[in-house]
Design an enzyme around this catalytic site. Structure first.
Site, short mmCIF file in Angstrom:
data_model
loop_
_atom_site.label_atom_id
_atom_site.label_comp_id
_atom_site.label_asym_id
_atom_site.label_seq_id
_atom_site.Cartn_x
_atom_site.Cartn_y
_atom_site.Cartn_z
N THR A 182 0.81 -1.22 0.00
CA THR A 182 0.00 0.00 0.00
C THR A 182 0.84 1.27 0.00
OG1 THR A 182 -1.47 1.31 1.42
CG2 THR A 182 -0.12 -0.30 2.51
N TYR B 3 -1.11 0.17 10.22
CA TYR B 3 -1.49 -0.49 8.98
C TYR B 3 -0.34 -0.40 7.97
CZ TYR B 3 -3.55 -1.01 4.35
OH TYR B 3 -3.77 -1.37 3.06
#
Ligand code: UDP
Length: 333
Positions: A118, A142
């Site tokens: 990501t 995350y």
């Protein structure tokens, strides 16, 4: 017999679209998913095996039954807000689970691995257009957990010959244009599905998270990529990985998947009004913790090496495909 690919998270948003693309490319996608955030009804293009990535015995069994030629690893916890509140959940659920999967992959003799990473691994980078060599400085657990998995893949490559393609996604949006699968999270935290919910009255209004950012209209800027373009890149990456001589034993190659175009939250709202021809009730709220001001990526490398072109990644196309899915498709829940 067509080659099988083990798809973790194949019942989720991106994984289910990847299964459709894999099936269209002649593979059999075997979904491995614990259904903690995925939907059984989203598994439409190949076998379903329910299981948890922490369950090594179950993973070994699935590798033995299906003998996949490669792994595509989508399964992950991916909510920034939750990651800020519960970092342990993210380190365990993303990093420990991925370690288990990578070890099971190696034990089964599988060497080709495609990983969904990501742009959250970059953190805030002062508004530059990012690429594969930009420094990574995640703002939340995350992003940090995804970066750790990238490092893990490199280490397993160096030590054990695992070959991996890592895709760093920017903002994935839209849905299968045939609306067989689409985006459905519970709870939903993503901008476009929340806008569509506000448009058709499923929620009172869309809250803009922060209007005082240093951007032209005060709202954050993101690079939106159509989910079908994104999964096309995965199939191209898999085929590239499996082509002799493209990537040496133990190699790891990173590709950013973005369009190079950034849109603010207000611009996404304007396009949504236009595409649906409906008003969007909006309220302005405070900033959301963990949000970067601007995340925009080029896709030069993915284009040059893999031949990837994000053809469908315009806001009108992403919003209209998401709107079609929103109106016609659904999973129980
Ligand atoms: N956003 C917003 N209101 C919402 C959800 C998102 O203003 O209800 C903003 C968010 O702050 C970010 C952009 O929309 O700037 C995209 O957020 P999303 O959660 O879709 O993806 P992220 O960029 O966090 O991966």
């Amino acid at each position: 017999m067509a080659d099988k690919v083990l798809v973790t998270g194949g019942a989720g948003y991106i994984g289910s679209h990847a299964c459709k693309a894999l099936a269209a490319a002649g593979y059999v996608p075997v979904t491995y998913d614990n259904l903690c955030t995925g939907w059984r009804e989203a598994v439409k293009f190949g076998p379903f095996e329910q299981g948890d990535l922490m369950d090594r015995a179950r993973l070994d069994e699935i590798f033995a039954i299906h003998r996949p030629v490669a792994v595509m690893h989508f399964a992950a916890l991916s909510q920034v807000g939750e990651a800020m509140r519960e970092p342990g959940k993210y380190w365990r659920g993303n990093v420990c689970a991925s370690l288990n999967l990578i070890e099971a992959t190696m034990a089964a003799g599988v060497r080709d691995f495609v990983f969904s990473s990501t742009c959250a691994t970059y953190g805030d980078q002062d508004g530059v257009v990012l690429d594969e060599s930009s420094p990574q400085a995640p703002l939340n657990s995350y992003g940090a957990s995804k970066r750790a998995i990238e490092d893990m893949l490199r280490d397993f490559g160096d030590a054990h010959g695992l070959r991996s393609v890592i895709f760093r996604y920017f903002n994935v949006a839209g849905a299968d244009p045939e609306a067989q699968v689409g985006e459905f999270h519970q709870p939903e935290t993503h901008l476009i599905p929340l806008i569509l919910d506000a448009i058709d009255g499923k929620r009172d209004a869309l809250t803009i998270h922060g209007t005082d950012y240093p951007t032209a209209d005060g709202t954050c800027i993101r690079d939106y990529v159509h989910v079908m373009d994104l999964v096309d890149a995965h199939v191209l990456g898999l085929n590239w990985l499996r082509t002799a001589g493209e990537l040496p034993e133990g190699g790891t190659e990173v590709f950013c998947l973005g369009t190079g175009n950034g849109f603010s939250v207000r611009e996404v709202l304007d396009h949504s009004r236009h595409v649906t021809n409906r008003p969007v009730p909006v309220v302005e709220g405070p900033r959301r913790g963990g949000d970067a001001v601007k995340l925009v990526s080029g896709s030069e490398k993915a284009g040059r090496v893999l031949g990837w072109e994000p053809r469908r990644s315009t806001l009108p196309s992403m919003i209209s495909d998401a709107w079609r899915w929103h109106q016609t498709g659904h999973y129980a829940g």
